[in-house]
Design a protein around this motif. Structure first.
Motif, short mmCIF file in Angstrom:
data_model
loop_
_atom_site.label_atom_id
_atom_site.label_comp_id
_atom_site.label_asym_id
_atom_site.label_seq_id
_atom_site.Cartn_x
_atom_site.Cartn_y
_atom_site.Cartn_z
N ARG A 1 -32.09 -36.87 -3.67
CA ARG A 1 -31.65 -36.26 -4.91
C ARG A 1 -32.47 -35.00 -5.11
O ARG A 1 -33.71 -35.04 -4.98
CB ARG A 1 -31.82 -37.20 -6.09
CG ARG A 1 -30.83 -38.35 -6.12
CD ARG A 1 -31.14 -39.33 -7.22
NE ARG A 1 -32.45 -39.93 -7.03
CZ ARG A 1 -32.95 -40.92 -7.79
NH1 ARG A 1 -32.23 -41.42 -8.77
NH2 ARG A 1 -34.14 -41.40 -7.56
N PHE B 1 -33.31 -31.41 -7.46
CA PHE B 1 -33.16 -30.61 -8.67
C PHE B 1 -33.85 -29.28 -8.50
O PHE B 1 -34.96 -29.20 -7.96
CB PHE B 1 -33.77 -31.31 -9.89
CG PHE B 1 -33.86 -30.38 -11.09
CD1 PHE B 1 -32.73 -30.11 -11.84
CD2 PHE B 1 -35.05 -29.74 -11.41
CE1 PHE B 1 -32.78 -29.21 -12.91
CE2 PHE B 1 -35.11 -28.85 -12.49
CZ PHE B 1 -33.98 -28.59 -13.25
N VAL C 1 -28.83 -33.01 -8.77
CA VAL C 1 -28.88 -33.62 -10.10
C VAL C 1 -29.31 -32.58 -11.13
O VAL C 1 -29.85 -31.53 -10.79
CB VAL C 1 -29.83 -34.83 -10.13
CG1 VAL C 1 -29.29 -35.95 -9.25
CG2 VAL C 1 -31.25 -34.45 -9.67
N ASP C 2 -29.07 -32.89 -12.42
CA ASP C 2 -29.20 -31.90 -13.48
C ASP C 2 -30.60 -31.77 -14.06
O ASP C 2 -30.87 -30.82 -14.81
CB ASP C 2 -28.23 -32.21 -14.62
CG ASP C 2 -26.76 -32.10 -14.19
OD1 ASP C 2 -26.49 -31.33 -13.24
OD2 ASP C 2 -25.91 -32.76 -14.81
N THR C 3 -31.49 -32.72 -13.77
CA THR C 3 -32.84 -32.66 -14.32
C THR C 3 -33.85 -33.09 -13.27
O THR C 3 -33.53 -33.82 -12.31
CB THR C 3 -33.00 -33.59 -15.53
OG1 THR C 3 -32.86 -34.96 -15.10
CG2 THR C 3 -31.97 -33.28 -16.62
N GLU D 1 -36.26 -35.09 -13.88
CA GLU D 1 -36.46 -36.52 -14.07
C GLU D 1 -35.46 -37.33 -13.25
O GLU D 1 -35.81 -38.34 -12.62
CB GLU D 1 -36.34 -36.89 -15.55
CG GLU D 1 -36.57 -38.37 -15.82
CD GLU D 1 -36.52 -38.72 -17.30
OE1 GLU D 1 -36.67 -39.92 -17.62
OE2 GLU D 1 -36.34 -37.81 -18.13
N ALA D 2 -34.21 -36.88 -13.21
CA ALA D 2 -33.19 -37.60 -12.44
C ALA D 2 -33.51 -37.59 -10.95
O ALA D 2 -33.16 -38.54 -10.23
CB ALA D 2 -31.82 -36.97 -12.68
N ARG E 1 -37.00 -40.21 -10.79
CA ARG E 1 -36.90 -41.61 -11.20
C ARG E 1 -36.46 -42.48 -10.02
O ARG E 1 -35.47 -42.21 -9.35
CB ARG E 1 -35.88 -41.76 -12.33
CG ARG E 1 -36.35 -41.28 -13.68
CD ARG E 1 -37.21 -42.30 -14.38
NE ARG E 1 -37.57 -41.87 -15.74
CZ ARG E 1 -38.49 -42.47 -16.47
NH1 ARG E 1 -39.16 -43.52 -16.00
NH2 ARG E 1 -38.77 -42.03 -17.68
N TRP F 1 -42.39 -40.65 -14.91
CA TRP F 1 -41.18 -40.70 -14.09
C TRP F 1 -41.43 -41.40 -12.75
O TRP F 1 -40.48 -41.80 -12.08
CB TRP F 1 -40.68 -39.29 -13.78
CG TRP F 1 -40.31 -38.44 -14.95
CD1 TRP F 1 -40.14 -38.85 -16.25
CD2 TRP F 1 -40.07 -37.04 -14.93
NE1 TRP F 1 -39.82 -37.77 -17.03
CE2 TRP F 1 -39.76 -36.64 -16.25
CE3 TRP F 1 -40.09 -36.06 -13.92
CZ2 TRP F 1 -39.47 -35.33 -16.59
CZ3 TRP F 1 -39.79 -34.75 -14.25
CH2 TRP F 1 -39.50 -34.37 -15.58
#
Length: 337
Positions: free
Chosen positions: A160, A162, A187-189, A191-192, A195, A217
């Motif tokens: 993932r 960002f 992903v948009d953040t 954190e995403a 995590r 996170w």
């Protein structure tokens, strides 16, 4: 000065930036770095950076006499603010037996190659030996080269990514979805991306030099790769995350401890960073045990002349075999004293 000059046994080779691009090979660079760090750390062979500067110009020299190599030398990074900021990189290589100049190498692309290769060696010492979920912060050159390098030493099951620009993270995801043949999602953040990741790559400078991820996170047994805090002013990892770590592996222990803004901030906050931090050499030699499956493990990079010299030597050897590069018509004088 001596007048007892000797002709070179072989004229030196010059490798341009284009030559280095054509010759660049991550597996070969990783092998050279692993051999270099599988020897005891030695500050006499590998001293820290040497700086010279004025208000307008600056120069950084990174010398090394690698124990694992045939050649020794230095990388110089040379900058001027006369017309914006302009920077050039030059690596000079000398024969250990004769002190003759062997090669001059444009160091621009060598820097990125050796950094990714060293990260791969460091990550291989602390990443679990099972499929891992990779979270990437950043989508630029460093993020791309390091993701490619990590894929050579870790079993990456998914990615993932960002970065602030949606088009850039989407392009990153498309590239590695195709090259790695695994799920890769933009992903948009941040954190995403982080995590539940088993392996986190921090490869993006924050605009205000604040940490790029938050400690809460990060899972309790994650592996963290941090390559973007190499000066006292730069920040990438929060102090709370370093405080949770079981181990920090450094490519240059003293430079990471005293030259990284992350480690300086953690020390100021009362974290015992000296006890946490081990050299990559000591880990590869088995002097510092590593539990790859439990506790947060961090790899931090400051860069070192050792890396530049051994990777440049590997490039010169490959260039000679392939007939790449320009043999210079003359060389410098080597004398007997």
């Amino acid at each position: 000065m001596s007048t007892e000059a000797e002709p070179p046994a072989r004229l030196p080779l010059f490798l341009t930036d284009a030559d280095v691009e054509a010759l660049s090979d991550l597996p070969s660079a990783i092998a050279a770095i692993r051999a270099a760090y599988a020897t005891p750390a030695d500050e006499h062979r590998n001293p820290g950076r040497i700086f010279a500067d004025s208000d307008r110009e600056w120069m950084r020299v990174m010398p090394s006499v690698p124990a694992s190599a045939r050649l020794f030398g230095a990388k110089s990074i040379n900058g001027s603010f006369a017309d914006g900021l302009r920077v050039s990189y030059l690596i000079s290589l000398f024969d250990k037996d004769t002190a003759e100049l062997v090669a001059l190498v444009d160091g621009n692309r060598v820097t990125g190659l050796r950094t990714a290769a060293t990260t791969a060696v460091g990550a291989a010492t602390i990443t679990p030996e099972r499929p891992v979920r990779l979270g990437v912060i950043g989508s630029g050159f460093e993020a791309q080269s390091h993701t490619a390098a990590l894929a050579l030493v870790a079993g990456i099951a998914s990615v993932r990514v960002f970065s602030p620009t949606a088009a850039n993270r989407t392009a990153f995801a498309a590239r590695f979805r195709a090259s790695l043949s695994i799920p890769v999602d933009a992903v948009d953040t941040a954190e995403a991306a982080v995590r539940d990741a088993d392996l986190v790559l921090c490869a993006a400078r924050s605009r205000d030099e604040s940490p790029t991820i938050h400690a809460d996170w990060v899972t309790d047994d994650a592996t963290i790769i941090s390559i973007g805090s190499t000066t006292p002013a730069q920040r990438e990892l929060p102090t709370e995350l370093i405080a949770r770590a079981e181990l920090v592996v450094a490519d240059g222990r003293d430079e990471v401890l005293h030259g990284s803004g992350d480690m300086i901030a953690a020390r100021t906050a009362g974290v015992e960073v000296d006890a946490l931090t081990a050299s990559l050499n000591s880990v590869l030699l088995g002097e510092r045990p590593v539990d790859r499956d439990h506790g947060i493990r961090i790899y931090k990079s400051a860069g070192a002349g050792l890396q530049d010299i051994v990777v440049a030597e590997a490039l010169v050897d490959l260039a000679r075999r392939r007939g790449v590069g320009t043999e210079l018509p003359i060389s410098i004088v080597t004398t007997r004293k």
